[in-house]
Write an enzyme that holds these catalytic residues in place. Structure first.
Site: not given
Length: 664
Positions: A164, A292
């Site tokens: 991120g 994920r």
């Protein structure tokens, strides 16, 4: 057969997983913090368990509390969503030890790919192209500085455990290196509890292309096309689309095969994303693997016609993949943007407060993934994303057009959002031509008006005058056919004072029947009010009938016209002295957060733009800067303090600095 699924997450991803699980017959269990007691995902689940206070460290990051909730409710499987514990190998192991099926890859794969250093080494061994760099084990600052000399500049500092954009810095020259290493390590420790860093040669103006991969427990693995995530701000994705306008069929196949090779090399199972940097010559380099489901997975679902959460649950049950590689087809084009409660005109500062109204736009080919609705509040405790707005079209321009209209028609009243900023990107010619790289926002788009304070127009003031002149603040008040009921009313002239941000605007409002003329200085604007009610204003402006959404909350008014939003307050009977002056020297916290560093002391000379305090919020560091030249009078915050938005941190006097202090 798995029957009951606990979702170890919150917000839009929890809502999205619950929808698919319910459609497949699963019973669902939500977990929530005290701050989320009335959240949408809690109401949608069959059962819900409170796992602690608002702080993520006391709730959504407490693996033992989540496992206990699963056991208590009789759940037999756990979906981690994304973020929080989704890439925590210890959590996957804890689920397994408790007899729960973890809907994700084995803990060994999570652990390996969660380390940028170790995963890069593993990919080199598997024959996947990687960016040249330095991956020393727990390298010290001195080792990194030495390695940088061999790599050359520009280079990237990256948190090994990161994601991120956190703990990531672009370094242009040697004199910037030491300070950026310190900052990156500090941010990495704050965000991930791990300060390990690696270095990579910076690939200038690349494309950020990622491949969606899936693997089952039987040794099968496939890729489902690519997503272009090149439009980024501070290494965080803003726009995602599939397929990429830059990728050729040959490049797609090569990258897809490399991604599958990466998945098989780490014994992968379930949904994963292999991210690559691609240079202008279409050379691609492994960046990282996210173990994920990705935030941007809806664009892949829309172009493949597949439900990736359903695939995840199928793999978790031990079934083979639903499709073989040659059965996967790509159809049309999809684009996704992330609608955030943030202020692009104030360095994208996260916003908190009530959502008086949240109404997604409607139309063909649109998808809104959200975890909020009207009446909710945006708190400082979690990521400020309100929704993912996604549009599908037969071709890229159709998807762009649908997404642009969806953004313009979506109403959010109560908090500032990046909605206008997003719509400007989608409408931009560079983006439209498919030429946006990771440098797009910092270069071609950096002077866009959506990132500057908005000057309210006289037209918007006239619209506000229509609402405030009517006198009713009830949101459901319905006053149709105003032209009929007001046609014989005598003319009235009323002074009005409106507050917009820190400005007070004085007007004269002349109303004759349903005709309004607003005067400010020597400028005038006239329009006719046709109808008003249920949050919709209908006007005749220059002989054109138009509509404008609004929401009135007492003296506060929110307007949305021509794709832009504005918030005003009726201050007609209020003094103007309450407004804070620009460059006042009263430096306040830009958001709720924790003070992690104070860089000045009382008596110190400072210049406008100097960083005074480092504030940490939502796992990111935010510099708080001086708004004027002067001398520090008081420092009212200390390292470690928890502060509220608008809390006074530093006071700067207007005392002039000496020529030596000012650098002259």
């Amino acid at each position: 057969m798995l029957k009951k699924l606990l979702i170890a997450n919150r917000g839009e991803i929890a809502v999205r997983v619950i929808k698919t699980a319910r459609s497949l017959g699963y019973r669902t269990v939500a977990v929530y913090s005290e701050a989320d007691a009335r959240a949408l995902h809690v109401e949608m689940a069959d059962e819900a368990v409170c796992i602690g206070p608002a702080q993520v460290s006391e709730s959504y990051l407490r693996a033992e509390a989540i496992v206990e909730a699963a056991v208590k409710t009789g759940a037999d499987c756990v979906h981690p969503g994304y973020g929080f514990l989704s890439e925590n190998s210890g959590f996957a192991r804890a689920c397994k030890d408790a007899g729960l099926v973890f809907v994700g890859p084995p803990e060994a794969a999570i652990e390996l790919m969660g380390s940028k250093r170790r995963s890069k080494i593993a990919m080199q061994e598997a024959g996947v192209p990687v960016v040249p760099g330095f991956e020393g084990d727990n390298a010290s600052d001195e080792e990194l500085i030495k390695a940088a000399k061999d790599i050359g500049y520009p280079l990237m500092i990256k948190a090994s455990a990161g994601g991120g954009g956190r703990g990531m810095r672009l370094v242009e020259s040697e004199d910037q290196l030491a300070d950026n290493i310190q900052r990156a390590r500090s941010e990495a420790k704050q965000a991930f509890g791990d300060g390990e860093l690696i270095l990579e040669k910076a690939v200038i103006e690349p494309r950020h292309i990622e491949i969606q991969v899936f693997a089952d427990q039987h040794g099968n693995a496939v890729y489902l096309g690519e997503r272009d995530c090149s439009v980024q701000r501070r290494h965080q994705k803003v726009v995602e689309e599939a397929p990429s306008p830059f990728v050729t069929p040959e490049l797609r196949e090569a990258m897809g095969e490399a991604a599958v090779k990466a998945a098989l090399a780490c014994g992968y199972e379930g949904a994963g994303t292999v991210e690559f940097l691609v240079d202008k010559n279409r050379n691609f380099y492994f960046l990282e693997m996210n173990t994920r489901l990705q935030v941007e997975h809806p664009v892949t679902e829309l172009i493949t016609g597949q439900d990736l959460v359903a695939w995840q649950l199928s793999v978790a049950e031990g079934l083979p993949l639903p499709l073989a590689q040659d059965e996967i087809r790509l159809n049309g084009h999809a684009i996704e943007v992330r609608l955030y409660a943030e202020d692009p005109a104030n360095d994208f500062t996260p916003q908190t407060g009530p959502l008086h109204q949240f109404k997604p736009g409607e139309g063909e080919g649109l998808r809104f993934d959200t975890g909020v609705r009207s009446g909710d509040s945006v708190t400082p405790h979690y990521d400020p994303m309100l929704a993912k707005v996604v549009a599908w079209g037969e071709n890229r321009n159709e998807a762009r057009r649908r997404l642009l209209r969806a953004l313009e028609d979506t109403t959010v009243f109560g908090v500032t959002t990046n909605r206008y900023f997003l719509s400007r990107i989608i409408a931009d010619e560079t983006f439209g031509a498919g030429e946006a790289t990771t440098a797009f926002l910092q270069q071609a788009f950096r002077d866009d008006p959506s990132m500057a304070p908005k000057d309210i127009s006289l037209r918007e003031l006239a619209l506000a005058a229509c609402v405030f002149s009517h006198g009713s603040s009830g949101p459901d008040a319905d006053h149709q056919n105003l032209s009929t009921s007001w046609s014989n009313a005598p003319a009235t002239v009323t002074p009005m004072k409106l507050e917009c941000g820190e400005k007070f605007l004085e007007l004269l409002v002349r109303r004759t029947g349903n005709h309004f003329t607003v005067t400010r200085g020597e400028d005038q604007y006239a329009l006719d009010l046709e109808s008003m009610g249920s949050g919709l204003l209908c006007i005749i402006d220059n002989s054109i009938r138009q509509q404008c959404q609004y929401h009135r909350q007492g003296d506060h008014l929110y307007l949305q016209a021509s794709g832009q939003s504005v918030a005003l307050r009726d201050a007609t009977h209020q003094p103007t002295s309450g407004a804070a002056a620009s460059g006042s020297g009263r430096i306040k916290a830009t958001m709720d957060g924790a003070i992690i560093d104070v860089l000045v002391e009382a008596g110190q000379a400072v210049k406008q733009g100097d960083t005074l305090v480092i504030l940490e919020a939502m796992k990111m560091e935010h510099p708080v800067k001086a708004d004027r030249d002067g001398r520090v009078g008081e420092v009212l915050a200390s390292k470690g303090d928890q502060v509220k938005r608008n809390q006074l941190l530093v006071a700067i006097s207007a005392e002039e600095t000496t020529p030596e202090e000012s650098g002259q």
